[in-house]
Design a protein around this motif. Structure first.
Motif, PDB file in Angstrom:
ATOM      1  N   GLN A 183       0.855 -19.045   0.455  1.00 36.15           N
ATOM      2  CA  GLN A 183       0.965 -17.677  -0.075  1.00 36.15           C
ATOM      3  C   GLN A 183       2.377 -17.279  -0.444  1.00 36.15           C
ATOM      4  O   GLN A 183       2.587 -16.188  -0.977  1.00 36.15           O
ATOM      5  N   VAL A 186       2.720 -16.683  -4.189  1.00 38.64           N
ATOM      6  CA  VAL A 186       2.068 -15.442  -4.631  1.00 38.64           C
ATOM      7  C   VAL A 186       2.991 -14.267  -4.339  1.00 38.64           C
ATOM      8  O   VAL A 186       3.121 -13.334  -5.129  1.00 38.64           O
ATOM      9  N   LEU A 190       4.364 -11.430  -6.810  1.00 39.43           N
ATOM     10  CA  LEU A 190       4.046 -10.013  -6.633  1.00 39.43           C
ATOM     11  C   LEU A 190       5.276  -9.191  -6.324  1.00 39.43           C
ATOM     12  O   LEU A 190       5.489  -8.122  -6.890  1.00 39.43           O
ATOM     13  N   LEU A 235       1.891   3.787   2.016  1.00 45.87           N
ATOM     14  CA  LEU A 235       2.246   2.986   3.188  1.00 45.87           C
ATOM     15  C   LEU A 235       2.002   3.756   4.484  1.00 45.87           C
ATOM     16  O   LEU A 235       1.500   3.191   5.448  1.00 45.87           O
ATOM     17  N   MET A 272      -2.233  -7.384 -13.552  1.00 42.11           N
ATOM     18  CA  MET A 272      -2.778  -8.563 -12.857  1.00 42.11           C
ATOM     19  C   MET A 272      -2.256  -9.843 -13.495  1.00 42.11           C
ATOM     20  O   MET A 272      -1.840 -10.780 -12.815  1.00 42.11           O
ATOM     21  N   VAL A 275       1.392 -10.693 -12.564  1.00 48.91           N
ATOM     22  CA  VAL A 275       1.529 -11.303 -11.234  1.00 48.91           C
ATOM     23  C   VAL A 275       1.035 -12.748 -11.269  1.00 48.91           C
ATOM     24  O   VAL A 275       1.639 -13.650 -10.690  1.00 48.91           O
TER      25      VAL A 275
ATOM     26  N   LEU B 173      -1.322  -4.501  -9.432  1.00 47.66           N
ATOM     27  CA  LEU B 173      -0.424  -5.572  -8.982  1.00 47.66           C
ATOM     28  C   LEU B 173      -1.050  -6.292  -7.783  1.00 47.66           C
ATOM     29  O   LEU B 173      -1.076  -7.528  -7.716  1.00 47.66           O
ATOM     30  N   GLU B 175      -4.136  -6.534  -7.016  1.00 50.51           N
ATOM     31  CA  GLU B 175      -5.308  -7.324  -7.405  1.00 50.51           C
ATOM     32  C   GLU B 175      -4.903  -8.629  -8.063  1.00 50.51           C
ATOM     33  O   GLU B 175      -5.578  -9.646  -7.915  1.00 50.51           O
ATOM     34  N   ALA B 177      -2.348 -10.345  -7.125  1.00 49.49           N
ATOM     35  CA  ALA B 177      -2.014 -11.196  -5.991  1.00 49.49           C
ATOM     36  C   ALA B 177      -3.268 -11.666  -5.261  1.00 49.49           C
ATOM     37  O   ALA B 177      -3.348 -12.811  -4.806  1.00 49.49           O
ATOM     38  N   MET B 182      -3.869 -14.100  -2.109  1.00 48.39           N
ATOM     39  CA  MET B 182      -3.325 -13.317  -1.004  1.00 48.39           C
ATOM     40  C   MET B 182      -4.418 -12.411  -0.439  1.00 48.39           C
ATOM     41  O   MET B 182      -5.175 -11.822  -1.202  1.00 48.39           O
ATOM     42  N   PRO B 183      -4.498 -12.283   0.885  1.00 42.67           N
ATOM     43  CA  PRO B 183      -5.491 -11.384   1.462  1.00 42.67           C
ATOM     44  C   PRO B 183      -5.249  -9.946   1.005  1.00 42.67           C
ATOM     45  O   PRO B 183      -4.109  -9.534   0.804  1.00 42.67           O
ATOM     46  N   LEU B 186      -2.779  -7.387   2.957  1.00 42.04           N
ATOM     47  CA  LEU B 186      -1.387  -7.783   2.765  1.00 42.04           C
ATOM     48  C   LEU B 186      -0.943  -7.478   1.340  1.00 42.04           C
ATOM     49  O   LEU B 186       0.156  -6.945   1.111  1.00 42.04           O
ATOM     50  N   ALA B 187      -1.793  -7.772   0.370  1.00 43.60           N
ATOM     51  CA  ALA B 187      -1.432  -7.557  -1.032  1.00 43.60           C
ATOM     52  C   ALA B 187      -1.159  -6.088  -1.311  1.00 43.60           C
ATOM     53  O   ALA B 187      -0.173  -5.742  -1.971  1.00 43.60           O
ATOM     54  N   HIS B 188      -2.004  -5.209  -0.801  1.00 42.39           N
ATOM     55  CA  HIS B 188      -1.797  -3.778  -1.043  1.00 42.39           C
ATOM     56  C   HIS B 188      -0.521  -3.287  -0.369  1.00 42.39           C
ATOM     57  O   HIS B 188       0.235  -2.493  -0.936  1.00 42.39           O
ATOM     58  N   ARG B 189      -0.273  -3.781   0.853  1.00 32.14           N
ATOM     59  CA  ARG B 189       0.937  -3.363   1.565  1.00 32.14           C
ATOM     60  C   ARG B 189       2.187  -3.830   0.821  1.00 32.14           C
ATOM     61  O   ARG B 189       3.151  -3.099   0.670  1.00 32.14           O
ATOM     62  N   ILE B 190       2.155  -5.092   0.393  1.00 34.31           N
ATOM     63  CA  ILE B 190       3.347  -5.629  -0.269  1.00 34.31           C
ATOM     64  C   ILE B 190       3.566  -4.973  -1.624  1.00 34.31           C
ATOM     65  O   ILE B 190       4.708  -4.698  -2.014  1.00 34.31           O
ATOM     66  N   ALA B 191       2.480  -4.676  -2.325  1.00 30.85           N
ATOM     67  CA  ALA B 191       2.634  -3.986  -3.609  1.00 30.85           C
ATOM     68  C   ALA B 191       3.291  -2.626  -3.393  1.00 30.85           C
ATOM     69  O   ALA B 191       4.258  -2.264  -4.084  1.00 30.85           O
ATOM     70  N   ALA B 192       2.804  -1.879  -2.418  1.00 31.86           N
ATOM     71  CA  ALA B 192       3.366  -0.546  -2.164  1.00 31.86           C
ATOM     72  C   ALA B 192       4.816  -0.653  -1.688  1.00 31.86           C
ATOM     73  O   ALA B 192       5.674   0.145  -2.097  1.00 31.86           O
TER      74      ALA B 192
END
Lengths: 320, 288
Positions: A183, A186, A190, A235, A272, A275, B173, B175, B177, B182-183, B186-192
């Motif tokens: 990962q 990725v 991202l 967050l 998408m 990325v 973004l 999506e 990932a 990427m799970p 994690l993807a949503h957290r890292i994007a934010a």
């Protein structure tokens, strides 16, 4: 021992603490990412500036390290000799040659962290002695303001102790999570490259406002502040972005008019794909490292023959 | 200010309407110590939202007029389409000492997290004193700048609606990932986090985003590959058009307010005839 945050003390740490080099953190390569990490660690009190040593071929970047109060050198080997924790922050294509150069100085006490995009753990381990404790981090630029998004993966000789140590240090620079190596690329796509994608989006939103009559300085500030505030809500509340998006849509209001335009313009697919493209490029770079790597086996044999790698036979220190 | 401070109503801040926006501002003011919770009075037709105000320690009521009678600074935070009727209702209680602030549009939801982006414009009887007072209060909630009223609609389009645009971008973004393995959490957290960090760099370093974008592009690296895709997909034009569409809609809504407003002149005349607006003739208090 100051400077290691929440790290557990072990036999290794206590013994190592007496060695002169232990408290020092080294950087091979002194560009923006090295500077961002160093700055984060120092500002969060994880390490003192005078215990940071950075190396680079020229003074171009080293002056900024000196300005922070750090030590500098032109010798990569000196960094390996003086510091137990070393970040490799060179450009990806020159990292293999650098690793070959410093490999003779690597011992089992070192913790080596690569922040080079697209350089796999197996590439790193091929170039370093077999017992080297190697980890790989994908950072991003906002480490420079202590709001980075980072992931890390460990090599075969790096255990949970090293991972925990690194994570507790890097939290000085932002969010840091451990992931399987698959990962990391990725994440580069991202979050590493994502910084540029966000800049492009911010600029475009601002330009829309400028077209509608807002002065440009104000438009750029408000666009960036909107990004920051929205991200903070996402967050802190842990809300799905689609939920927040729905929450702010008054029926027949301004927001849904704008969202329709974003959908018509294919924003989702474009982002998408961006990325995806960046991730694929990161994977491509991993698969095709610089030609130096292919030559490494013969280089190492030559060095070994001359006895330069004799100290690799050091018995490994017991770890907790 | 000193003379006014002795009046019982001075230190109280009122909210007509008690939805998310009112709550966000009230919370910001209280948490920053600008006003004490028990000096905040909020009104709404039902208890649905008022319970959250009471939970913060504020006073509540079902009477809009009570808010005008008790508070000198009043935020109007109703939905835009009912505001005209509310104003007609409370107009008899309005005096020259009141400072009235409408937040019907132009305040970003991210005020909730004290990182809001707000602009304000003043009416003809509100001077720099009122603007400065309001600004110093609202800085508890985020950035607040004063602009000519013509720009308030642009701000609605950029920053009010912009919250949703940013959500759409963050989700997209993430999506990308997720597609690459990427799970999703994690993807949503890292994007934010990437959004947050990048925005912070832009704001703190004051750099033009195009400059920062260039700074992170290694030749032949991952970033420039992704940027090319964004360009091919017309991200810039799409985002500009979204802000334009939202701004145009805001202007449309301003030009075509609810039918109640058209009836206001005759309603006011009727009220005046009954002497309910006599105290509007109060002499204005001298301001520093």
């Amino acid at each position: 021992m100051r400077g290691w945050g929440g790290a557990r003390r072990s036999g290794v740490m206590a013994a190592a603490a007496e060695e002169s080099g232990w408290r020092r953190v080294g950087f091979v390569g002194a560009g923006r990412m090295a500077e961002a990490i160093a700055q984060g660690l120092i500002q969060a009190g994880k390490v003192e500036a005078e215990h940071v040593l950075a190396s680079a071929p020229s003074d171009r970047n080293l002056c900024r390290f000196r300005a922070m109060g750090c030590q500098t050198t032109h010798s990569n080997l000196e960094v390996l000799h003086s510091c137990s924790l070393v970040f490799f922050a060179t450009k990806p294509h020159i990292l293999p040659a650098v690793l070959v150069e410093v490999a003779p100085a690597v011992t089992a006490e070192h913790i080596l962290v690569s922040v080079a995009a697209g350089v796999s753990l197996s590439t790193l381990e091929k170039l370093l002695p077999p017992m080297a404790r190697v980890l790989r981090v994908s950072p991003n630029l906002p480490c420079i303001v202590q709001e980075g998004a980072m992931v890390m993966a460990r090599g075969c000789c790096a255990g949970s102790y090293e991972a925990q140590l690194l994570r507790s240090l890097l939290e000085a620079c932002g969010q840091c999570e451990e992931v399987p190596e698959a990962q990391v690329d990725v994440h580069t796509g991202l979050s590493g490259s994502g910084v540029a994608f966000v800049c492009a989006f911010s600029e475009a939103l601002a330009e829309g406002a400028i077209k509608m009559g807002m002065p440009s300085g104000l438009a750029h500030r408000i666009a960036a502040q909107t990004l920051l505030g929205t991200a903070k809500v996402l967050l802190q509340k842990g809300q799905h972005p689609a939920q927040l998006r729905t929450d702010v849509c008054t029926p027949g209001g301004t927001t849904i008019y704008g969202l329709h335009v974003l959908e018509q313009g294919g924003l989702r697919a474009t982002a998408m794909s961006a990325v995806e493209a960046a991730t694929c490029r990161a994977r491509e770079l991993s698969r095709n490292p610089s030609p130096v790597v292919a030559q490494v086996p013969s280089v190492l044999q030559a060095l070994q023959g001359e006895g330069a790698l004799a100290h690799r036979e050091h018995s490994s220190v017991a770890r907790s």
